[in-house]
Design an enzyme around this catalytic site. Structure first.
Site, PDB file in Angstrom:
ATOM      1  CB  VAL A   1      27.659  40.216  36.437  1.00  0.00           C
ATOM      2  CG1 VAL A   1      27.080  39.615  37.709  1.00  0.00           C
ATOM      3  CG2 VAL A   1      28.262  39.126  35.565  1.00  0.00           C
TER       4      VAL A   1
ATOM      5  CE  LYS B   1      36.111  31.593  36.499  1.00  0.00           C
ATOM      6  NZ  LYS B   1      35.399  31.360  35.216  1.00  0.00           N
TER       7      LYS B   1
END
Length: 466
Positions: free
Chosen positions: A30, A219
């Site tokens: 990323v 998450k």
């Protein structure tokens, strides 16, 4: 432009600054894509922000390592502290708890805004970091921490701020969704599907965090934090992975009209204690789940993610898209980065999520769900009645029962049919229950295990979406 204090930024909007300095911590999958966008799209970003976004440096452990997107050697540094101290905005994409936490705290103390995609850190210490940013008057943004490119956190925080979210249910891990999808659509074994995911780059060489559900649990805590405006931690999430899912589970699911998905679920419930008092709270859970094939989440294939949100006034909403990968996740990072940069140009206090509500995390036993239970049972008169009676004794009712002769069932395809004679016939019994409290369903399974007619409880899977 050099870094300034939050107070100075609030007092005077920036007048035509030449640049905002960006410190990038991490140059992995990323981070490399964020560096690429900052470099290749510099003019477009400057036009949108009103100032150049200058990549001041990239913290890495080895400046000489080959990377997906290579920049001049001089931009890479091993001195993270000096880089953080020089920046207006710090982008943390290292992952892990340390040194990421210490560096984010240093950036906040210095008055720098922070963008992070570090789900593990936020699920463990998010409330602490949010509070520090709020007190410092700076901003901590984290859209990239959940579901890759899918804009889900900002809608929960902003678009649904005037509504009451009651439930969030999602596929938030691309690795496990790919594995389960391969098992369902091609008949692959778990091991073969995992190996395929690793070969395609969807799974790490050590996939434990994904396949054991830990990534999805982090998450789930972040989603609950925003949905219910209350602090939750990863250790408050009930977590089960997918390593026990078998081909037989998929066959049973298909026959009953379901598909297996690893779901992260956060839901508001009202629980009744032994004293009759009611407690409003939330149950957070991650586990393999059966979904009807017509459910929107059942159609999410491959490594894609989707999050299903239920709110009192908005009703049912679904957010879908690439849940991982360098470029998709970098898109979420850049959204936060541009938003922060625009605020710095305009001036004003940083905007950071600070949970205000008190919503206790309740035990998973308080959740309401359904079960599919697969049993190996004696094939003789009275067995079905005994099983139905045992289920009813625990306040659970049955939607359907399906009995399959054992020799015809793939659960024992590897065993010799000669073992099963007319003298001691056995069958496989598949039971699907109505919705009930998790703790009552779990007690029902224990009771079934103790019946003389039950040889084995082969599998137990929760059912949602009926």
């Amino acid at each position: 432009m050099t870094a300034t204090t939050p107070a100075a930024r609030e007092a005077t909007p920036q007048a035509s600054p030449q640049a905002l300095k960006i410190a990038l911590l991490g140059a992995g999958t990323v981070g490399s894509q964020v560096a690429r966008i900052l470099t290749e799209d510099a003019e477009m970003l400057a036009a949108r922000v009103g100032a150049h976004l200058e990549l001041a440096g990239i913290f890495v452990r080895n400046p000489d390592a080959a990377r997906d997107y290579q920049l001049p050697r001089g931009l890479y540094t091993t001195d993270a502290e000096a880089l953080v101290d020089s920046a207006d905005i710090v982008v943390e994409l290292m992952g892990g708890i340390e040194p990421a936490k210490t560096l984010i705290e240093r950036a906040i103390a210095h008055g720098s805004a922070v963008v992070t995609g570090n789900k593990a850190l936020l699920a463990q210490s998010g409330s602490e970091l949010f509070q520090a940013a709020a007190e410092a008057g700076t901003q901590l943004s984290f859209e990239a921490s959940v579901a890759g490119a899918i804009p889900i956190l900002r809608p929960l925080r902003d678009s649904l701020a005037g509504d009451t979210v009651t439930r969030v249910m999602g596929i938030v891990n691309g690795t496990t969704n790919y594995i389960l999808d391969q098992m369902d659509s091609t008949g692959a074994t778990f091991d073969d599907a995992l190996a395929d995911a690793q070969a395609l780059g969807y799974a790490e060489s050590d996939p434990t965090a994904d396949i054991e559900g830990h990534d999805a649990a982090a998450k789930a805590a972040i989603l609950a934090n925003l949905a219910f405006h209350a602090p939750f931690r990863i250790d408050e999430v009930h977590c089960e992975g997918i390593t026990r899912i078998t081909a037989a589970d998929n066959e049973a699911a298909t026959e009953a009209g379901y598909v297996i998905k690893l779901l992260a679920i956060a839901e508001r419930i009202s629980a009744t204690g032994a004293d009759g008092a009611r407690t409003d709270g939330a149950v957070l859970r991650v586990h393999p789940t059966l979904l009807p094939r017509e459910h929107p989440l059942a159609a999410v294939r491959g490594a894609f993610n989707a999050v299903f949100v239920e709110a009192e006034n908005a009703g049912e909403l679904m957010f879908y898209g690439p849940g991982a990968g360098g470029a998709p996740t970098a898109s979420a990072v850049m959204g936060d980065l541009v938003s922060i940069a625009r605020r710095l140009i305009r001036g004003g206090a940083g905007r950071t999520h600070t949970p205000k509500s008190v919503v206790p995390a309740l035990a998973v036993g308080e959740a309401r769900t359904s079960y599919m239970v697969v049993l190996r049972v004696a094939d003789r008169p009275g067995v079905l009645a005994a099983i139905a009676s045992s289920v009813a004794d625990h306040g659970v009712s049955i939607v359907s029962m399906r009995q399959v002769p054992l020799a015809e069932d793939d659960l024992v395809a590897e065993e010799s049919e000669e073992e099963y004679t007319d003298e001691a016939p056995e069958s496989v019994l598949r039971i699907i229950t109505h919705e009930a409290k998790e703790q009552d369903l779990a007690a029902t399974v224990v009771a079934l295990e103790q019946l003389d007619a039950v040889t084995e409880v082969v599998s137990v899977l929760r059912v949602e979406g009926n």
